[in-house]
Design a protein around this motif. Structure first.
Motif, mmCIF file in Angstrom:
data_model
loop_
_atom_site.group_PDB
_atom_site.id
_atom_site.type_symbol
_atom_site.label_atom_id
_atom_site.label_comp_id
_atom_site.label_asym_id
_atom_site.label_seq_id
_atom_site.Cartn_x
_atom_site.Cartn_y
_atom_site.Cartn_z
ATOM 1 N N ARG A 109 0.833 -1.196 0.000
ATOM 2 C CA ARG A 109 0.000 0.000 0.000
ATOM 3 C C ARG A 109 0.871 1.251 0.000
ATOM 4 N NH1 ARG A 109 -5.188 -1.003 2.413
ATOM 5 N NH2 ARG A 109 -5.126 0.981 3.504
ATOM 6 N N LEU B 131 -6.252 -1.783 -8.168
ATOM 7 C CA LEU B 131 -7.310 -0.968 -7.593
ATOM 8 C C LEU B 131 -6.691 0.144 -6.759
ATOM 9 C CD1 LEU B 131 -10.310 -0.431 -6.723
ATOM 10 C CD2 LEU B 131 -9.883 -2.015 -4.822
ATOM 11 N N SER B 132 -7.106 1.373 -7.010
ATOM 12 C CA SER B 132 -6.734 2.508 -6.170
ATOM 13 C C SER B 132 -7.997 3.030 -5.501
ATOM 14 C CB SER B 132 -6.093 3.627 -7.004
ATOM 15 O OG SER B 132 -4.909 3.177 -7.621
ATOM 16 N N LYS B 133 -7.834 3.521 -4.272
ATOM 17 C CA LYS B 133 -8.979 4.029 -3.526
ATOM 18 C C LYS B 133 -8.714 5.448 -3.061
ATOM 19 C CE LYS B 133 -10.748 -0.319 -1.563
ATOM 20 N NZ LYS B 133 -11.100 -1.010 -0.283
ATOM 21 N N THR B 134 -9.741 6.281 -3.158
ATOM 22 C CA THR B 134 -9.635 7.626 -2.612
ATOM 23 C C THR B 134 -10.941 7.981 -1.914
ATOM 24 O OG1 THR B 134 -9.117 9.937 -3.085
ATOM 25 C CG2 THR B 134 -10.410 8.773 -4.736
ATOM 26 N N ASN B 135 -10.818 8.721 -0.844
ATOM 27 C CA ASN B 135 -11.971 9.226 -0.109
ATOM 28 C C ASN B 135 -12.028 10.740 -0.267
ATOM 29 O OD1 ASN B 135 -12.972 6.764 1.461
ATOM 30 N ND2 ASN B 135 -10.805 6.802 2.007
ATOM 31 N N ALA C 73 -4.747 -1.206 -3.600
ATOM 32 C CA ALA C 73 -5.584 -1.345 -2.410
ATOM 33 C C ALA C 73 -6.451 -2.589 -2.442
ATOM 34 C CB ALA C 73 -6.468 -0.111 -2.273
ATOM 35 N N LEU D 54 -17.270 3.215 -8.495
ATOM 36 C CA LEU D 54 -16.152 2.447 -9.029
ATOM 37 C C LEU D 54 -15.962 2.818 -10.492
ATOM 38 C CD1 LEU D 54 -16.269 -1.172 -7.540
ATOM 39 C CD2 LEU D 54 -14.240 0.253 -7.824
ATOM 40 N N THR E 193 -14.923 7.180 -2.828
ATOM 41 C CA THR E 193 -15.999 7.303 -1.865
ATOM 42 C C THR E 193 -16.238 8.784 -1.578
ATOM 43 O OG1 THR E 193 -15.539 5.165 -0.841
ATOM 44 C CG2 THR E 193 -16.779 6.749 0.464
ATOM 45 N N ASN F 172 -11.610 3.378 -6.979
ATOM 46 C CA ASN F 172 -12.771 3.424 -6.097
ATOM 47 C C ASN F 172 -12.788 4.783 -5.407
ATOM 48 O OD1 ASN F 172 -14.123 3.250 -3.471
ATOM 49 N ND2 ASN F 172 -14.356 1.077 -3.857
ATOM 50 N N THR G 174 -20.188 5.252 -2.854
ATOM 51 C CA THR G 174 -18.968 4.852 -3.548
ATOM 52 C C THR G 174 -19.231 4.689 -5.033
ATOM 53 O OG1 THR G 174 -17.997 3.745 -1.632
ATOM 54 C CG2 THR G 174 -17.269 3.005 -3.779
ATOM 55 N N GLN H 274 0.145 5.278 0.463
ATOM 56 C CA GLN H 274 -0.942 6.152 0.862
ATOM 57 C C GLN H 274 -0.467 7.591 0.951
ATOM 58 O OE1 GLN H 274 -3.122 4.816 4.214
ATOM 59 N NE2 GLN H 274 -4.432 6.591 4.305
#
Length: 523
Positions: A26, A303-307, A49, A248, A177, A175, A246, A28
């Motif tokens: 990861r 997969l990358s994730k961001t909030n 992620a 995608l 959110t 992804n 969320t 971040q």
């Protein structure tokens, strides 16, 4: 004739794609609260992620009875895939059908012949895309889909034959959110969002679909996808529903690289359903930068994730950021028997300032209590419980700078008596120095003369009529425990004539209004 079945495979392989990071390391990056003209926000980004259940390959397996089956884990019996079988030298499939876990395709083929097979899935419970006569899957069928593909060849033998089908994800996924609890409402269905790089007219969409050829195993004809709509997003938690959803995004173009600190989420259209049933619409194409500390490459199978957490912007008066409206308490949004940090939206700001008579049980606060009418005095700063917690606080008066005193002495102000739905609102108004925000009806600090709730529960000193008499009372953080009283900003209006502001004290049990201030200055 012989049968073709799938060979039972183990779950030991963590391979997701030829280029995926199987070790799930990861990286971040995060950022503090920042500002746009529309709202404040905070973001974070996690790359590579993939959760443990996502890292495992999508496979086909058998229960040992010689029947063709799709994997129970993680494809699952409710997801479909298409299996295409072609004999070498023949462009017409001998089998082309949609299967689910446990389903026997009744596939019969000739012995001692070479066959090519192709398996297609979009992780959907109802369908899987088909190919045309040239082996192409249309780009439209793969738009923003979790597209998985497997292929191989087999030379059949007498009796049973088995296939190992290991689906590999062909898209790069991001992804996102969106959390709007801090602007006190849920995302409307017609809100739309995009991911890209650059700002303004130079914004470039990085999410693309394409035509996939199963014979070549590659994409061509890349084209931008449409923005994702609020109605297409997934609710994260049913307690606050549309206030956290969320999206995608799947991109077929995995040769894209976004330079460091150039990743952007564009809010093409953002509408928020407010507590009073109205919708707050923010300006089109607002850009939210995502802090990617290093270049982000959209790699197949990753997969990358961001909030993205949106926070209501405030009013800047004298360098202090004031909330736009008063603090209220909504017990229906406590989401449990008692307050839990991060899981309650009971502490929130009113939708607007367009009223003359507050509800004394939700807007007049006894000092330092967990609820407006509570009796555990001087135990909590209720502003600090507004989501996201610790973003807001009571105005400072206990130590320097004395924010209420400074506001009382600030003579750059006007007075107002305005007709509203429930009477006449008597207010003192200080102009805000922040950028004008068209999403809100007011861009100035409006503190109104609402009176107070006395210890016997009656409302006192609330102006009536268009030239009323009453008091302005707003709490600070200062109190004297020995005397059971707190310090607040006080003002009087008498028959429509406004007097000077002063700093006064009242006993803990007198409910007064609260206007929170920001705990820190934004980046």
């Amino acid at each position: 004739m012989v049968t073709v079945n799938t060979n039972k495979t183990s779950e030991g392989s963590d391979k997701l794609s030829a280029t995926a990071n199987a070790t799930n390391q990861r990286a971040q990056a995060s950022s503090g609260i920042q500002s746009t003209n529309e709202f404040d926000f905070s973001t974070d980004l996690v790359t590579n992620a993939l959760a443990n259940d996502q890292v495992k390959s999508i496979k086909a397996s058998t229960t040992g009875n010689g029947k063709l089956r799709a994997a129970d884990v993680p494809l699952g019996g409710n997801k479909k895939f298409r299996l295409i079988f072609m004999q070498d030298g023949n462009s017409t499939p001998v089998y082309n059908g949609i299967l689910s876990a446990g389903e026997d395709p009744q596939l019969k083929v000739a012995a001692n012949k070479k066959y090519f097979w192709y398996a297609i899935s979009i992780n959907d419970p109802n369908t899987a895309p088909n190919i045309d006569g040239s082996g192409n899957i249309a780009a439209s069928a793969l738009t923003n889909k979790d597209f998985m593909f497997a292929s191989g060849e087999i030379t059949t033998k007498e009796d049973a034959n088995y296939l190992d089908i290991i689906f590999l994800r062909q898209m790069a996924a991001i992804n996102v959110t969106f959390n709007t609890r801090g602007i006190f409402g849920g995302i409307t269905d017609n809100s739309t969002f995009s991911i890209g790089s650059g700002t303004g007219s130079s914004f470039t969409n990085i999410i693309q679909t394409g035509t996939f050829n199963v014979f070549k195993g590659s994409f061509s004809n890349f084209q931008d996808t449409d923005p994702i709509k609020g109605s297409e997003m997934t609710i994260v938690d049913s307690r606050w529903g549309n206030a956290e959803k969320t999206a995608l995004f799947y991109s077929a173009n995995t040769s894209t690289s976004i330079p460091a600190n150039n990743l952007r989420v564009r809010l093409n259209a953002l509408g928020i359903n407010l507590d009073d049933g109205t919708v707050r619409n923010f300006s089109s194409n607002t850009i939210v930068p995502i802090a990617n500390g290093s270049a982000l490459t959209l790699t197949k199978g990753t997969l990358s994730k961001t909030n993205v957490r949106l926070i209501e912007s405030g009013i800047n008066v004298g360098g202090v950021i004031w909330a736009r409206t008063n603090l209220i308490y909504d017990a229906n949004k406590l989401y449990g028997a008692s307050y839990t940090r991060g899981s309650s939206d009971a502490y929130r700001f009113r939708t607007n300032n367009e009223y003359a008579k507050p509800n004394p049980n939700i807007e007049f606060w006894n000092f330092g209590t967990t609820t407006p009418t509570g009796t555990g005095y001087a135990t909590v700063d209720p502003c600090s419980r507004v989501y996201p917690e610790s973003t807001w606080r009571l105005p400072q008066e206990l130590n320097n700078p004395k924010e209420m005193t400074n506001l009382a002495n600030n003579t750059n102000r006007t007075n107002s008596i305005k007709a509203v739905a429930d009477g006449y609102r008597h207010s003192r108004i200080w102009p805000g120095s922040q950028a004008t925000n068209p999403a809100y009806p007011d861009n100035n600090l409006i503190l109104s003369y609402y009176g107070y709730r006395a210890t016997n529960g009656t409302v006192q000193q609330q102006p009536a009529g268009n030239n009323g008499t009453g008091w302005l009372l707003y709490q600070s953080n200062e109190y004297a425990q020995s005397g059971n009283n707190s310090t607040l900003l006080h003002g009087k209006v008498s028959n429509g004539t406004f007097g000077a502001n002063s700093i006064e004290t009242v006993s803990y049990g007198n409910g007064t209004t609260i206007r929170c201030v920001r705990s820190f200055v934004n980046n």
